[in-house]
Design an enzyme around this catalytic site. Structure first.
Site, PDB file in Angstrom:
ATOM      1  N   CYS A  47      -7.018   4.169  -6.546  1.00  0.00           N
ATOM      2  CA  CYS A  47      -7.001   2.720  -6.330  1.00  0.00           C
ATOM      3  C   CYS A  47      -7.044   2.376  -4.851  1.00  0.00           C
ATOM      4  O   CYS A  47      -7.600   1.336  -4.464  1.00  0.00           O
ATOM      5  CB  CYS A  47      -5.786   2.091  -7.003  1.00  0.00           C
ATOM      6  SG  CYS A  47      -4.192   2.591  -6.326  1.00  0.00           S
ATOM      7  N   ASP A  48      -6.488   3.228  -3.984  1.00  0.00           N
ATOM      8  CA  ASP A  48      -6.529   2.943  -2.552  1.00  0.00           C
ATOM      9  C   ASP A  48      -7.950   3.007  -2.021  1.00  0.00           C
ATOM     10  O   ASP A  48      -8.351   2.179  -1.188  1.00  0.00           O
ATOM     11  CB  ASP A  48      -5.616   3.896  -1.781  1.00  0.00           C
ATOM     12  CG  ASP A  48      -5.924   5.367  -2.034  1.00  0.00           C
ATOM     13  OD1 ASP A  48      -6.564   5.698  -3.058  1.00  0.00           O
ATOM     14  OD2 ASP A  48      -5.509   6.202  -1.195  1.00  0.00           O
ATOM     15  N   TYR A  62     -19.203   5.657  -9.618  1.00  0.00           N
ATOM     16  CA  TYR A  62     -18.375   6.794 -10.034  1.00  0.00           C
ATOM     17  C   TYR A  62     -18.606   7.064 -11.511  1.00  0.00           C
ATOM     18  O   TYR A  62     -18.713   6.128 -12.311  1.00  0.00           O
ATOM     19  CB  TYR A  62     -16.903   6.467  -9.795  1.00  0.00           C
ATOM     20  CG  TYR A  62     -16.117   7.557  -9.105  1.00  0.00           C
ATOM     21  CD1 TYR A  62     -16.578   8.139  -7.918  1.00  0.00           C
ATOM     22  CD2 TYR A  62     -14.906   8.004  -9.620  1.00  0.00           C
ATOM     23  CE1 TYR A  62     -15.847   9.127  -7.276  1.00  0.00           C
ATOM     24  CE2 TYR A  62     -14.167   8.997  -8.987  1.00  0.00           C
ATOM     25  CZ  TYR A  62     -14.644   9.558  -7.819  1.00  0.00           C
ATOM     26  OH  TYR A  62     -13.920  10.539  -7.193  1.00  0.00           O
ATOM     27  N   THR A  90       2.086   9.469   2.082  1.00  0.00           N
ATOM     28  CA  THR A  90       3.058   9.708   3.145  1.00  0.00           C
ATOM     29  C   THR A  90       3.902   8.486   3.459  1.00  0.00           C
ATOM     30  O   THR A  90       5.099   8.597   3.723  1.00  0.00           O
ATOM     31  CB  THR A  90       2.335  10.168   4.428  1.00  0.00           C
ATOM     32  OG1 THR A  90       1.593  11.359   4.143  1.00  0.00           O
ATOM     33  CG2 THR A  90       3.326  10.456   5.544  1.00  0.00           C
ATOM     34  N   ILE A 137       4.513   3.906   3.091  1.00  0.00           N
ATOM     35  CA  ILE A 137       4.297   2.626   2.414  1.00  0.00           C
ATOM     36  C   ILE A 137       4.072   1.564   3.478  1.00  0.00           C
ATOM     37  O   ILE A 137       4.901   1.374   4.369  1.00  0.00           O
ATOM     38  CB  ILE A 137       5.502   2.226   1.551  1.00  0.00           C
ATOM     39  CG1 ILE A 137       5.731   3.247   0.436  1.00  0.00           C
ATOM     40  CG2 ILE A 137       5.305   0.834   0.944  1.00  0.00           C
ATOM     41  CD1 ILE A 137       6.992   3.009  -0.357  1.00  0.00           C
ATOM     42  N   ASP A 166       0.863  -1.179   0.000  1.00  0.00           N
ATOM     43  CA  ASP A 166       0.000   0.000   0.000  1.00  0.00           C
ATOM     44  C   ASP A 166       0.899   1.229   0.000  1.00  0.00           C
ATOM     45  O   ASP A 166       1.430   1.631   1.033  1.00  0.00           O
ATOM     46  CB  ASP A 166      -0.904  -0.025   1.237  1.00  0.00           C
ATOM     47  CG  ASP A 166      -1.702   1.261   1.422  1.00  0.00           C
ATOM     48  OD1 ASP A 166      -1.789   2.056   0.473  1.00  0.00           O
ATOM     49  OD2 ASP A 166      -2.248   1.459   2.534  1.00  0.00           O
TER      50      ASP A 166
END
EC number: 2.7.1.33
Length: 256
Positions: free
Chosen positions: A103-104, A95, A15, A17, A11
């Protein structure tokens, strides 16, 4: 150890990973590194057994993606990159352009749906805070994006002429100093956005149905004490979603 089912889930946020090694049943290892220090991941990953697959959710830009490719190259494993779509793993997107969704956010929605199977809010409190709504049938109805805690406090400090004030304080209903006023205003703004979306989703689903809220991201614990709606904190929601997506892909026979 049977490494044929090992998944490295990554992920890559704005800020930090987060990563985890999963064997199909449980996490075997996990870690977190700031984006500014991402080259340190080489030390963490060198100690791991080679994964059979790697799935990445990256919203940190092309340079971060290129650096991850270089760091992961020694394993000679094909990299898969999570992307949003119109339908995946039981979640349907409303959407207007499904592929445009971060994607997150999409991966977190999939994880939330598999956890709860009910109407819920998914709140990711990071550099930006996203508040996304899922219906009782697994439809992503839409969501809002606002500056996260650090971005909001920094913007006030930089642009409101309060340059000498530290970015700290404590919450008060009626703040009596500037530091607490900044901090309390930030909390009120963020929790207000969450609770407003909660009210709208509750109205949409019907008042008789309880809507759950999942908080995730680095600022989740900061907001949780001030949110007066049903909620739970899930630390690694995006990593959970990556495992679900990888599992679904493994069940689909390869085609040529």
């Amino acid at each position: 150890m049977n490494t044929s089912s090992l998944l490295l889930a990554v992920d890559s946020g704005n800020t930090a990973i987060k990563w985890g090694l999963h064997d199909g049943r449980q996490w075997l290892a996990h870690g977190k590194t700031l984006q500014s220090e991402r080259r340190m991941l080489k030390q963490n990953w060198t100690a791991l057994p080679a994964p059979a697959s790697i799935l990445i959710a990256n919203v940190a830009g092309l340079q971060a993606a290129d650096d991850l490719k270089a760091l992961l190259a020694p394993w000679h494993v094909h990299l898969e990159w999570a992307t949003a779509s119109a339908r995946q793993c039981g979640v349907i997107s409303r959407y207007s352009n499904p592929a445009q969704l971060g994607c997150d956010r999409w991966v977190a929605l999939i994880a939330a749906w598999h956890r709860l199977q009910q109407a819920c809010l998914v709140v990711d409190v990071g550099t930006a805070m996203t508040v996304d709504a899922l219906s009782a049938s697994g439809e992503f109805l839409g969501g809002v994006i606002v500056p996260g805690p650090d971005a909001m406090r920094q913007a006030l400090a930089d642009r409101a002429g309060i340059f000498s004030m530290p970015l700290s304080g404590s919450f008060q209903n009626f703040p009596i100093n500037t530091g607490n006023a900044l901090y309390s205003g930030m909390i009120q703004a963020l929790t207000g956005a969450v609770e407003r979306m909660y009210d709208q989703l509750s109205e949409y689903t019907g008042k008789q149905m309880v809507v759950e809220t999942i908080l995730t991201g680095g600022g989740a614990a900061l907001l949780a004490p001030h949110i007066h709606i049903p909620h739970q904190i899930v630390d690694d929601l995006v990593l959970e979603g990556l495992v679900i997506i990888a599992g679904a892909q493994a069940e689909i026979p390869a085609t040529r």
